[in-house]
Each structure stands twice: as C-alpha cells, then as structure tokens.
Write a protein that holds these residues in place. Structure first.
Motif, short mmCIF file in Angstrom:
data_model
loop_
_atom_site.label_atom_id
_atom_site.label_comp_id
_atom_site.label_asym_id
_atom_site.label_seq_id
_atom_site.Cartn_x
_atom_site.Cartn_y
_atom_site.Cartn_z
N LEU A 80 0.84 -1.21 0.00
CA LEU A 80 0.00 0.00 0.00
C LEU A 80 0.87 1.25 0.00
O LEU A 80 0.58 2.22 -0.71
N SER A 81 1.95 1.23 0.79
CA SER A 81 2.80 2.42 0.88
C SER A 81 3.49 2.68 -0.45
O SER A 81 3.88 3.81 -0.75
N LEU A 82 3.65 1.62 -1.26
CA LEU A 82 4.33 1.79 -2.54
C LEU A 82 3.35 2.19 -3.65
O LEU A 82 3.73 2.28 -4.81
N GLY A 83 2.09 2.39 -3.28
CA GLY A 83 1.14 2.93 -4.24
C GLY A 83 0.18 1.92 -4.83
O GLY A 83 -0.60 2.27 -5.71
N ALA A 84 0.21 0.66 -4.36
CA ALA A 84 -0.73 -0.32 -4.88
C ALA A 84 -2.07 -0.16 -4.15
O ALA A 84 -2.09 0.00 -2.93
N PRO A 102 -3.28 5.20 2.38
CA PRO A 102 -1.81 5.20 2.27
C PRO A 102 -1.32 5.16 0.82
O PRO A 102 -0.29 5.78 0.52
N TYR A 103 -2.05 4.45 -0.06
CA TYR A 103 -1.54 4.32 -1.43
C TYR A 103 -1.67 5.59 -2.25
O TYR A 103 -1.22 5.65 -3.39
N PHE A 128 10.67 5.72 -6.53
CA PHE A 128 9.59 6.51 -7.15
C PHE A 128 9.66 7.98 -6.74
O PHE A 128 8.72 8.74 -6.94
N GLN A 139 3.02 0.27 -10.23
CA GLN A 139 1.73 0.77 -9.73
C GLN A 139 1.41 2.12 -10.36
O GLN A 139 0.26 2.49 -10.48
N ARG A 140 2.45 2.86 -10.72
CA ARG A 140 2.25 4.19 -11.30
C ARG A 140 2.16 4.14 -12.81
O ARG A 140 2.20 5.19 -13.47
N PHE A 187 8.28 -2.44 -8.26
CA PHE A 187 6.88 -2.52 -7.83
C PHE A 187 6.18 -1.15 -7.76
O PHE A 187 5.12 -0.98 -8.36
N PRO A 188 6.75 -0.17 -7.05
CA PRO A 188 6.05 1.13 -6.98
C PRO A 188 5.94 1.80 -8.35
O PRO A 188 4.97 2.52 -8.60
N GLN A 243 -1.37 -8.81 -6.47
CA GLN A 243 0.09 -8.83 -6.67
C GLN A 243 0.86 -9.35 -5.47
O GLN A 243 1.99 -9.79 -5.61
N ARG A 254 13.75 0.41 -2.91
CA ARG A 254 12.34 0.32 -3.29
C ARG A 254 11.54 1.52 -2.77
O ARG A 254 10.60 1.97 -3.41
N ALA A 255 11.95 2.02 -1.60
CA ALA A 255 11.20 3.12 -0.98
C ALA A 255 11.54 4.48 -1.60
O ALA A 255 10.81 5.44 -1.39
#
Lengths: 263, 363
Positions: free
Chosen positions: A170-174, B78-79, B156, B108-109, B104-105, A182, B152-153
């Motif tokens: 969720l924090s990564l935007g999913a 949060p997303y 993006f 999602q974008r 991954f992030p 995923q 990863r954090a």
C-alpha cells in the motif's frame, strides 16, 4: 542390560509402528493384488497374474460413464469450493477474534455433523426443488463438504503472511485490489492449491451423500462401486479401487509437495 | 507560501491515537521541515511507531491533524500519499526478485517497462547493489535486504521517507556502516526523512533534529547537541547518554545562572526559568565533563568544584570510569580519557573534582 535397553529403545517402537502400518495398509495391498488376478471371483492369493479386470473396466460403458461423471462433478466442486473457500478465509481473517471463532465454526460444521445427517438434510431440501438425481445436486452438496478443507488450508497460509507486506504494498502505491492480486494471492497460492486438491478428493471419493442424491440419473463412480458390490461381485471392483487409490495417493503427494515448497 | 523544496514538510498538530481509551499518542505537535532528517526517539511504548504509522496512513488519528506540505492527509488512504517507507525486517516481497521488488512502486504508477528497468538500475547503483536484480530476497544477507528495501522506498522519488527501526535486526558493525550510508543518501536526495528508533546513539549520529518521545508525548525537540548539552527534563537527560543527578537547594540567581547549594558546596547551573530561593531542584551533568583537579586544575571558564571520595575505579580501554561519592552520599560517575601519563585513582582516595558551569543544567 544393554540388550534390554536396545530392545526397549529402538526395536520395540519400530516393531509396533511397523505392525500398525501393516494393519493399515494390508487391506489395500490385498485389493491391489486381487485386481491383477486371473480368477473370475474374489480370492486371495490370486491363482495367476492377469490384466483382464482392467480391460473389463476400460471396456465397459457402465463403468466409464460414472467415472467421467465423478471427474466432472469433482472439477466443478474444485472451482466452486476454491473460490468460495478462499473468499471465506480472507473474510474470516478480517473479522474481530470473537466473531472469527463463530464464523469458522459454522463453516467447519459439515465436517462435525455426521455425514448421514448432512445427506438426509440435503436430500429433503433438494427433493423439494427436484434436484435429486442431477449432477447439479451433487456439485452443490459436495461443495458444502469441500469448502471447509479450502478454508482451513487458505487460512493457514494467510496467517503465515507478514502483515507488513500488505502495508509495504500500500505504501508503494498499490490499491487494496492491486495488493490482493500482486502480493496476497501469490503468497497464499500454495494454500489455495492444496485446498483445491483436497476438494477434488473429497468429491471424487464421496459415497454417502451421493447414495441419496444420485438417483438413477447421476451415478458417480463410488455409487457405481457400491451397486456392484451389492449385486454382482467380481474383481473389476478391485481394479477400479486400485485406480482410485493410485489417483488419490498421487493427488495427496502433490498436496504434500506444495506444502513443502511453501515453507 | 514558500516554494517547495525537494523534501516535503510535515506538520503534526495535537495528534492523538487511543486504543480502547488508552492513549498511545497523547497530543503530539511537531513541525518537520522540508529536507530535514528528523528522528523520533523513545523507549518502546512511547508512541513513536504509532505516530509514524499515522503519517504513513496505516493508523487513523483519534484527534488532531497531519498536514504534508500544508495539506491535511487525514483520511487519505496510504496508497495515495506517495510516501516512501522502510519497515522493520524489510518487508520485501518474497515471491518477487530484487528487480521486481524495486520496480513494484513504478509498476503501480503505470510506468512502461524500459523506463522502469532504467530507474531500477539507478536505484541499485545508489545502494551499491548493481547486478543483484535477478536474485530473490531470501538469497540476500540482512544488510543487502535492507538496501533493497531502501531502494524500493526511494525509486519513485517520494518527497518524504519514513523509516521504522530499519537497522534493528542488523549487527553493530553493519548498523554503523548503514547509518553513514543513510546520512549520505539523505544529503544526496535532499528529501525529508522521518526515522524511528529506540537507539539513542543512532539518533545522535544521523539526525538533524531529534524528537524525544515518552508516554505518548514529545518530551523535547532539538538538535543532537541541544538534547545532549541542554536536556530539559530528567527523562531526556537520563535517556540520552549518561547523566549525574545532584539534588540542590536554590540560593539565588546571577543573570541566567542559578546559584544552588549542593552537597555542602555552592554550585552554579544554566537555567531557562527563574526558580525561587529555597526551591529544591535537580541539577544534571555529564560524566565525561567532570575532571579531577588535584587542587590545581583551573580554567578561564566559570567552574563548579566539589570534594568527593572514589568508591570504584574501572579501566575500560579508551577511558577510565570512576564511581564517586559526594559529601552527603550522592553517587556520581566521572569518565576520563585513558592515558599512561595520567595517574589512576585508587578506591578510597579523597579528592576534588571540577566541571564547567556551562555543563551544569537545572532540569
């Protein structure tokens, strides 16, 4: 003294376990041996080796039709119960602990109530809607019996997932749905597959409910075997039993491998 | 409104979070500046992680507000917050490769694959792990996993990075290396870091500012020097570093300096307030700021002096550590850098110690 210790420590337990295993496996072994018999009646040990009863099985529409019906019913049960069971497990995991116990108790109830009671209940309920004797009735009834296995298996997988993985996603935007497909689903996939295998076996081997619901229009393989035993007994039944045993053991082996890979 | 820097500013206003009427966070107000490295430091149960989880959006505040760049984010999932987060124990996806984890992030974008691969490569360079993209997290060591989590954090390009005890599971040597790396990364990226830890040394080493938390409240906010040299409470003085505490009675004020009677001696201390004569107060001073005088040591800076008896002497390699007892029994610790040229004190020796007034704080 040392000998006594050796007997008490190793020889005795090994012997006891061996005897128990023999006790459990012996009937299965007898059936398997008899299935290769050349005799026209059930006798042990068989007079000679022959594949005639396997040929009899594969050459007889009266055996093959129920076999295919059982396979189709089990396949439908797998799809339905895996879908329902997985969703139920996901829902239960989100309930507050007190409700969780109630919900999983209700879902597991078909396993707790004696099968004969379940069978009679389903028979009366379905006869009202004219479902008895149709494959649909079998699929629905077997799904009831199979869902608990899927829920148990998927719940076990779910409880093994670090909740921070979902937070990370969720924090990564999913989105929550993106996170489910995923992250959550790939991680519980072994549990879902094990549940699906158990659902297949549950339906494929089921006799009691089928006795009530098959009627004459939807005869499954276990029902056909039951009829055969009651009216005309010949070693074909041993050949069919051997094939079912082999299939079940193979599926259980798959389930075991999946579980091992998941850990 | 000032123009936005590369880092987000975060404003917490009277933030509260209660579980079953028990307050985990009991009213936190904090302004985190753009591009700052701010650490929330406190013992377990002090509310630091709950505060971080509210900023990330995983916990909903019971009361109060969180604003990022001046816009309230309370109620935003949060997303949608676009905040980077590094978790305790990394939280890498075990079914994805390092590359897929970092990508991954971006996925999602909706970023197309070739661009994604380029950014993932750059992120791996940044954390010194080029060539590790095809591996799975379980094939990496703890330190490498932490670097992947970091990559990863930040891949993006969030304007705010939250970290929840990210080095807790690593051994001391590796932790120190990664601390320096995080400092460097912070300087390179210029984004705002909010870092949660219970390790005061880690907080002192890395932070621009530290907010010390206790019982759901911020006990003190300041630079590492501020907190160490001028603790505002007994809790902060005891939690950060080691402190001596001397009970004293106020006798008067000389400008900003309080004059107090302590252990039969007159001691002067820095004091933000104006206590009344006769008040019972607590003075604090750091063990490494005390010196043996041998009756002679002098300094141009104003000093406090006191007669003590050595009760315990421990040689600890780089320094010697002495337990002292003042005239009416208060125990004190003195740390002295070790040197073959300095005479070791014997247990039972009666001597005089001195320390600067600037190193004496009324708490």
């Amino acid at each position: 003294m040392n000998l006594v210790q050796a007997i008490a420590g190793r020889v005795l337990p090994t012997t006891v376990v061996g005897l128990i295993l023999l006790f459990l496996i012996f009937p299965i072994v007898v059936v398997m041996v008899v299935s290769f018999s050349s005799a026209t009646y059930l006798t042990f040990p068989p007079p000679a080796f022959d594949l005639r009863w396997y040929k009899a099985y594969f050459g007889n529409e009266d055996w093959l039709r129920p076999t295919w019906l059982s396979i189709w019913v089990a396949a439908a049960v797998v799809i339905l119960s895996t879908l329902l069971g997985t969703l139920a497990a996901l829902g239960i995991a989100r309930l507050p602990p007190a409700l969780r116990v109630v919900a999983s108790g209700l879902i597991l109830s078909p396993l707790i109530v004696p099968v004969i009671v379940v069978a009679i209940g389903i028979y009366y309920a379905f006869s009202r809607y004219g479902l008895v004797g149709t494959p649909v009735a079998l699929v629905l009834a077997h799904t009831c019996l199979a869902v608990p296995f899927v829920v148990t298996s998927v719940s076990a997988s779910l409880s093994g997932i670090d909740p921070r993985l979902q937070q990370a996603s969720l924090s990564l935007g999913a989105t929550p749905i993106g996170t489910f497909f995923q992250v959550t689903l790939p991680l519980i996939r072994p549990g879902v597959l094990v549940g699906a295998l158990f659902a297949f076996i549950t339906s494929f081997d089921e006799l009691v409910v089928s006795l009530f619901l098959s009627g004459s229009g939807a005869v499954t393989l276990p029902r056909r075997m039951w009829d055969d035993l009651r009216f005309a007994i010949d070693p074909t039944i041993a050949a069919v039993s051997t094939l079912t045993i082999v299939l079940t053991v193979a599926l259980m082996g798959c389930a075991h491998l999946l579980r091992k890979r998941a850990t | 409104m000032t123009s936005l820097g590369r880092g987000a500013s975060v404003a917490l206003t009277d933030l509260e979070k209660s579980y079953d009427r028990v307050a985990a966070v009991a009213g936190v107000s904090l302004d985190i500046r753009s591009g700052e490295f701010l650490t929330l430091l406190g013992p377990s149960g002090s509310g630091k992680t709950t505060t971080l989880m509210m900023i990330a959006g995983f916990e909903t505040p019971t009361a109060g507000d969180i604003a990022i760049d001046g816009t309230s984010v309370v109620g935003m999932p949060p997303y949608r917050r676009n905040i980077g987060m590094v978790f305790q124990n990394y939280a890498l996806f075990p079914h994805l490769t390092v590359e897929e984890n970092i990508g991954f992030p971006l996925k999602q974008r909706g970023m197309p694959k070739p661009e994604r691969a380029k950014l993932v490569g750059e992120a791996l360079e940044l954390v010194h792990l080029p060539g590790y993209g095809g591996r799975y997290p379980r094939q990496l060591s703890g330190g490498q996993q932490q670097r992947v989590a970091l990559a990863r954090a930040i891949v993006f390009k969030p304007r705010l990075l939250l970290m929840d005890e990210p080095l807790g599971a690593l051994d001391k040597q590796l932790r120190e290396n990664l601390q320096l790396e995080m400092r460097r990364l912070h300087a390179d990226l210029g984004i705002t870091f909010i870092y949660v830890t219970h390790d005061q040394e880690e907080a002192l080493t890395m932070s621009d500012r530290i907010a010390v938390m206790n019982d759901g409240l911020v006990a003190q906010v300041g630079s590492p020097e501020d907190l160490y040299d001028r603790p505002s409470s007994r809790f902060v003085a005891a939690f950060i570093g080691e402190s001596n505490f001397l009970p004293a009675t106020v006798r008067g004020m000389e400008d900003d300096v309080v004059v107090a009677e302590c252990e039969g001696a007159i001691v002067r201390a820095i004091c933000p307030g104006r206590p009344a004569s006769g008040d019972r107060v607590l003075l604090t001073t750091r063990p490494e700021r005390l010196r043996f005088t041998d009756g002679a040591w002098s300094s141009s800076a104003p000093q406090n002096r006191m007669n003590v008896t050595v009760t315990e002497a421990v040689f600890a390699g780089e320094r010697c550590r002495y337990m002292l007892q003042a005239a009416d029994g208060t125990a004190m610790v003195l740390k002295e850098p070790s040197s073959a040229a300095i005479r070791r004190r014997a247990v039972g020796e009666r001597t005089e110690i001195a320390w600067s007034v600037a190193d004496t704080i009324l708490v």
